[in-house]
Enzyme design. Sequence first.
Site: not given
Length: 305
Positions: A173, A201-204, A224-225, A227
């Site tokens: 990210t 899929r949507v992350g953080d 970052t990581g 999510g």
Amino acid sequence: MYALAIHGGAGVPPKDKMTAEEQAALLAALARCLEVGETILRDGGTALDAATRAVCELEDEPLFNAGRGAVFNANGEHEMDAAVMQGQDRRAGAVAGIFGPRNPVQVARAVLEQTDQVFLIGPNALDVARSAGVPFEGKDYFFTQKRWDMLQETMKLRKVGQESDDPARRHGTVGAVALDLYGNLSAATSTGGMTAKAPGRVGDTPCIGAGTFADNETCAVSATGYGEIFLQRTAAYEIAARMKYAKQDLIPAATYVVQKDLAPRGGSGGVIAVDRLGNIATPFNCNGMYRATVREGGIPSVAVY
Ligand code: ASP
């Protein structure tokens, strides 16, 4: 006082798996992107401009998982997420699952500045990008052999019931947090997500309070990581909440969330954060995090491990 921190993600391989040349290229890219953002702040530009520009530079750099270097989802496609937020009024713009705009962060910025919404997906997000004049690119522009190979290897492992334990393959990210000369904070984050992620899929990253947050009262954060865990923990806001309600300083608040809240739950990764005094925190709980920081009058620092 101005201050700026940027990251190129927590998808860092172990030290012995990265060649000196690879590391040098990454450090040089980070230094260059930091300089672009710092020039804006030094010249009296806003934190929002500095964070957005720095993230654009990082998106254009194929070494990082965002924009040009974005990873592929399980269908071999790109779906990109991005967000920006400004601390003076907490206005924010975000997009998820988009493909086409060269700089997803510019689309997030257009949502902030040119719409009444905060978060857009689907064709309307692309319409906003078009009306804002954000350049579009085709599949060739976003294709990188390295990311394609990562997808193939990840899918091969999946077929035999294994998940890749190589963080460089799973994560990545880009982001920036800034404090400008007017005392305003801002955060911007952009990602291709995780390699072989489920379509849709949507992350953080684009979720305000999870991967991106800014409030002049407390801090600006870009994460970052992994999510899903950052989402469950509302990681970015948790740092701000510790500052606001528990009166913690930035560095202990950010360090606590990364090391004591995220890490024990499998939330590998890190954050960059800045407060209105120009303090900068860059905690991570994994091999490393590509990052660079600078404060007014100081010497830029660039690091991976
Ligand atoms: N947080 C990003 C996501 O889950 C990936 C990363 O930063 O490594 O989409």
